[in-house]
Design an enzyme around this catalytic site. Structure first.
Site, PDB file in Angstrom:
ATOM      1  N   HIS A  87      37.904  35.879  27.845  1.00 40.73           N
ATOM      2  CA  HIS A  87      39.206  36.420  27.433  1.00 40.73           C
ATOM      3  C   HIS A  87      40.421  35.735  28.309  1.00 40.73           C
ATOM      4  CE1 HIS A  87      39.071  39.923  30.533  1.00 40.73           C
ATOM      5  NE2 HIS A  87      40.246  39.409  30.385  1.00 40.73           N
ATOM      6  N   ASP A 223      31.371  37.715  29.092  1.00 40.98           N
ATOM      7  CA  ASP A 223      32.891  37.380  29.077  1.00 40.98           C
ATOM      8  C   ASP A 223      32.961  36.145  30.041  1.00 40.98           C
ATOM      9  OD1 ASP A 223      35.658  37.267  28.980  1.00 40.98           O
ATOM     10  OD2 ASP A 223      35.898  39.303  29.100  1.00 40.98           O
ATOM     11  N   SER A 657      40.519  39.794  36.357  1.00 35.57           N
ATOM     12  CA  SER A 657      39.866  39.411  35.434  1.00 35.57           C
ATOM     13  C   SER A 657      39.597  37.810  35.651  1.00 35.57           C
ATOM     14  CB  SER A 657      40.434  39.253  33.702  1.00 35.57           C
ATOM     15  OG  SER A 657      40.382  40.517  33.447  1.00 35.57           O
TER      16      SER A 657
HETATM   17  N1  ARG Z   1      40.226  45.471  29.171  1.00 36.67           N
HETATM   18  C1  ARG Z   1      39.575  43.970  29.723  1.00 36.67           C
HETATM   19  C2  ARG Z   1      41.252  43.595  30.466  1.00 36.67           C
HETATM   20  O1  ARG Z   1      42.250  44.128  30.574  1.00 36.67           O
HETATM   21  C3  ARG Z   1      39.365  43.155  28.724  1.00 36.67           C
HETATM   22  C4  ARG Z   1      40.265  42.638  27.458  1.00 36.67           C
HETATM   23  C5  ARG Z   1      39.735  41.752  26.865  1.00 36.67           C
HETATM   24  N2  ARG Z   1      38.589  42.271  25.985  1.00 36.67           N
HETATM   25  C6  ARG Z   1      38.724  42.550  24.656  1.00 36.67           C
HETATM   26  N3  ARG Z   1      37.681  43.119  23.931  1.00 36.67           N
HETATM   27  N4  ARG Z   1      39.981  42.851  24.312  1.00 36.67           N
HETATM   28  O2  ARG Z   1      42.041  43.031  30.261  1.00 36.67           O
HETATM   29  N1  GLU Z   2      40.466  42.820  31.875  1.00 40.36           N
HETATM   30  C1  GLU Z   2      41.538  42.805  32.958  1.00 40.36           C
HETATM   31  C2  GLU Z   2      42.207  41.437  33.213  1.00 40.36           C
HETATM   32  O1  GLU Z   2      42.335  40.942  32.291  1.00 40.36           O
HETATM   33  C3  GLU Z   2      40.727  43.338  34.377  1.00 40.36           C
HETATM   34  C4  GLU Z   2      40.153  44.797  34.002  1.00 40.36           C
HETATM   35  C5  GLU Z   2      41.079  46.061  35.072  1.00 40.36           C
HETATM   36  O2  GLU Z   2      42.401  46.068  34.431  1.00 40.36           O
HETATM   37  O3  GLU Z   2      40.371  46.097  35.888  1.00 40.36           O
HETATM   38  O4  GLU Z   2      42.710  41.357  34.153  1.00 40.36           O
END
Ligand code: ARG
Ligand code: GLU
Length: 722
Positions: A87, A223, A657
């Site tokens: 991502h 990921d 991330s």
């Molecule tokens: N929640 C994670 C982060 O903040 C992953 C986001 C990407 N993945 C997704 N399925 N949208 O950013």
């Molecule tokens: N998915 C998050 C990012 O893009 C990391 C997850 C979190 O917020 O801990 O940095």
């Protein structure tokens, strides 16, 4: 229980769990030696603070980068190979994708260095060194100075320090405030700008589980994506060139195949973005009871509209998937955050803390003088702040941030119209037009007017319902009055008329634009609203917001000082601020709810359990099914299964991330990519029972590269430890 047996139990508990101090905190690399290393070693870490951060020898910090603006990445070979999340590389992968070469769907693997793809604009940043420069930054600043003057002195000091820190090095220096501005650190960075895409799995692996599983454990997402840093022949940063060569890093992470077990030490090194752990209860109240509910409400509607359009048409799916993912990611987090704050009774706990603090202040006349009004001042400021903050955010959601898209886009033409107010030359006019046509191309590529029309009808209505009439922009009010609040009745007409809802109309208008076109532009319904809203925000909302915010910042500094004096023996970690941090803890499952305990790792078997070709998010690629059926796992197994993800109690947030997850011996065991739902409020209050970071098991990445993609040649340049 009598006191004596209580004491015995207490002693026993302390004895049996010597290291179970909560693993909360994002620590400063430079200060690990002073504050953390002992506890880290108690928890199992077998190396030294110098192995993490040193200016005297190659160390882990030399293998960690801030990737693009908002992610982390780590170096995994002596030829500049880098791993981060799928991502995090998503927009690069998307930019290289077309219907013929759909790398998002099919994945991409460079089978030789020649096939690696360049990414103009993408940079990675290495930290060369950091330094506490508080005294130099604060030189000449006294409490008596007013905020403006204070800021002026500070920023002039900062300019001087950064200039002398980088003189003739080619490095870039920045200074960031810590502890609400009580302390300042200098960061000297080296920024590389020729970064090439080496490989990415298909989205059905890299984004497996999609939005359904986002922020949720158990998770089965592969990921990751792979890039390579290129440098000039002198190993220094250089613009893209075929002459460039793979960057030779000072250090790269060895990769462990040994696997992970519950209780193992883990450490996450990366660039967490923002946390607010030391704010008063009023701030949390604003977030939980005003900001989150408003934002969740409006985004729920936006996401519904986009989702149903995406389901109806594969082209719209491509156009809106990235926009929708962006909206949904924070939307889902806010929901989890509010639930977490509710469950932990965070506001009540903060209030209780504040009451103890107030009692402590009242014990001493000096403290009363310094801190006496602090909390009542906060109360007053936050009652204003929550109005302005919510109005500002809500207005942006309605008109600009993937809201009514034609209105947001219409703003872009303003620089062209403004040209005709001044003396300008033809070159300026041409450049402005070319830029506009270019942004038009990008905009319309991902634009569907029917979907936007639905957004318009829903969002104009919501704005009228949820933003106090006192704070509504004048052109909006005019439009609402003229259609008596029935936006559906005017939508068709507006969308067929506006310059900003059709690419051909837009291009023609821009190409032929001249002074006489300004009056036509000024009649465009969406341009009118866009200008009116922008002006309204910048005249009536933002100055107030800035003023209130300044006062809150000033109080924050005081409040931080008071908290540090009040809890003399506590070591405070600073809030995240997009600088390199160290979080450590152990691999650990958690109790999700009554009788539901989640174990600490997932496997390929779980992917197959979710497999369902009828559900977009769970459609497992045929090749992966085949590998599962034939049990062709190679060396990427633990207890007979292919590991996929694991969790630990490292304190992380957005920006982490892609961060390396490191074992007790300093080897890479995973790549951080998310947090578990139940503990997602950890940006505000960390809960040791349930706050868990989610990482990709590095062995799953290797399995996918080697067995799935047939790009095993990449493993040859890595340092893999059995
Ligand atoms: N929640 C994670 C982060 O903040 C992953 C986001 C990407 N993945 C997704 N399925 N949208 O950013
Ligand atoms: N998915 C998050 C990012 O893009 C990391 C997850 C979190 O917020 O801990 O940095």
């Amino acid at each position: 229980m009598n006191i004596k047996s209580f004491k015995i139990i207490l002693v026993l508990t302390l004895f049996l769990f010597p290291a179970t101090r909560a693993d909360e905190g994002m620590w400063i690399p430079l200060l690990i030696e002073k504050y953390n290393i002992k506890l880290m070693q108690e928890k199992g870490f077998r190396l030294s603070a110098e192995d993490i951060y040193s200016v005297n020898k190659a160390c882990m910090k030399d293998a960690i980068v801030q990737f693009g603006g908002g992610c982390t990445g780590e170096i995994i070979s002596s030829d500049g190979l880098l791993i981060t999340n799928h991502h995090c590389g998503y927009s690069q992968i998307q930019k290289h994708s077309s219907l013929q070469n759909d790398y998002l769907t099919d994945g991409f693997w460079a089978m030789s260095r020649k096939e690696e793809l360049s990414n103009p604009g993408l940079t990675v940043t290495f930290l060369k060194r950091m330094e506490d420069v508080t005294d130099k930054v604060m030189q000449g600043v006294t409490d008596a100075k007013d905020n403006n003057e204070r800021e002026k002195i500070i920023s002039s000091n900062i300019n001087e320090i950064t200039a002398s820190a980088t003189a003739s090095t080619g490095y870039i220096a920045i200074i960031k405030p810590f502890y609400m501005g009580k302390q300042y650190f200098l960061f000297v960075n080296e920024i590389f700008r020729d970064i090439r895409l080496v490989g990415a799995p298909p989205s059905a692996i890299g984004k497996f589980g999609g939005e359904t599983d986002n922020w949720v454990w158990p998770r089965h997402t592969g990921d990751f994506s792979i890039f390579r840093i290129y440098a000039g022949k002198d190993n220094k940063p250089a613009d893209y060139s075929v002459e460039n060569v793979p960057y030779k890093p000072l250090y790269h992470f060895p990769i462990s195949l040994k696997g992970v077990r519950e209780g193992d030490f883990t450490m996450v090194l990366g660039y967490p973005g923002t946390t607010t752990e030391y704010v008063p209860s009023y701030h949390i109240d604003m977030i939980k009871n005003k900001f989150n509910p408003n934002m969740i409400g409006i985004r729920t509607r936006k996401i519904e509209i986009m989702e149903s359009a995406m389901k109806s048409d594969p082209m719209i799916r491509i156009q809106y998937s990235s926009k929708k993912a962006g909206l949904a990611n924070s939307w889902k987090k806010w929901i989890g955050e509010s639930q977490g704050l509710e469950k932990m009774t965070t506001i009540a706990k903060k209030q209780e803390y504040e009451n103890r603090l107030i009692a402590w202040i009242n014990e001493d006349s000096g403290r009363i003088e310094k801190y006496g009004n602090m909390l009542s001042d906060y109360r007053e400021l936050y009652s204003l702040m929550s109005q302005f903050y919510v109005v500002n955010s809500y207005t942006n959601e309605v008109f600009f941030n993937s809201g009514t898209e034609a209105i947001a886009f219409a703003r872009n033409i303003k620089p062209l119209a403004d040209l005709y107010k001044t003396d300008f030359n033809e070159d300026q006019e041409n450049v402005t037009k070319i830029n506009l046509l270019e942004s038009g191309k990008n905009f319309f590529k991902n634009y569907n007017a029917e979907t936007d029309k639905k957004l318009f009808i829903a969002l104009m209505t919501l704005y009228g319902e949820n933003v106090d009439p006192l704070w509504q922009a004048p052109e909006y009010v005019k439009l609402r009055n003229s259609c008596k609040g029935d936006f559906a009745s005017v939508a068709d007409k507006l969308y067929s008329k506006s310059i900003f809802t059709n690419e051909a109309r837009f291009s023609e208008f821009v190409t032929g634009f001249q002074a006489s076109a300004v009056s036509k532009l000024n009649k465009d319904p969406f341009f009118k609203i866009a200008l009116s809203v922008s002006d309204y925000l910048s005249v009536n909302i933002r100055p107030e917001l800035t003023r209130i915010n300044d006062s809150i910042q000033r109080l924050n500094r005081k409040y931080m000082t008071a908290q540090m004096e009040f809890e003399k023996d506590r070591v405070f970690y600073p809030d995240a601020n997009s600088t390199l941090r160290v979080a450590y803890g152990n691999i650990k499952g958690y109790l999700s709810k009554d009788a539901v305990y989640y174990s600490y790792f997932t496997t390929l078997r779980g992917i197959m359990e979710k497999d369902n070709p009828g559900i977009y998010d769970y459609d497992v690629p045929a090749r992966l099914r085949e590998l599962y059926r034939s049990k062709d796992y190679g060396r990427y197994v633990q207890d007979g299964e292919v590991p996929v993800c694991f969790i630990a109690d490292n304190h992380t947030t957005g920006g982490n991330s892609g961060s390396p997850v490191i074992n007790a011996d300093g080897q890479l065991i995973g790549v951080n990519f998310d947090r578990a739902w139940e503990g997602v409020a950890s940006d505000i209050a960390f809960n040791p029972e349930q706050s868990r970071n989610i990482s990709l098991d590095i062995r799953y990445a290797l399995f996918i590269i080697d067995k799935f993609a047939g790009a095993g040649y990449l493993l040859k340049e890595m340092t893999i430890v059995q």
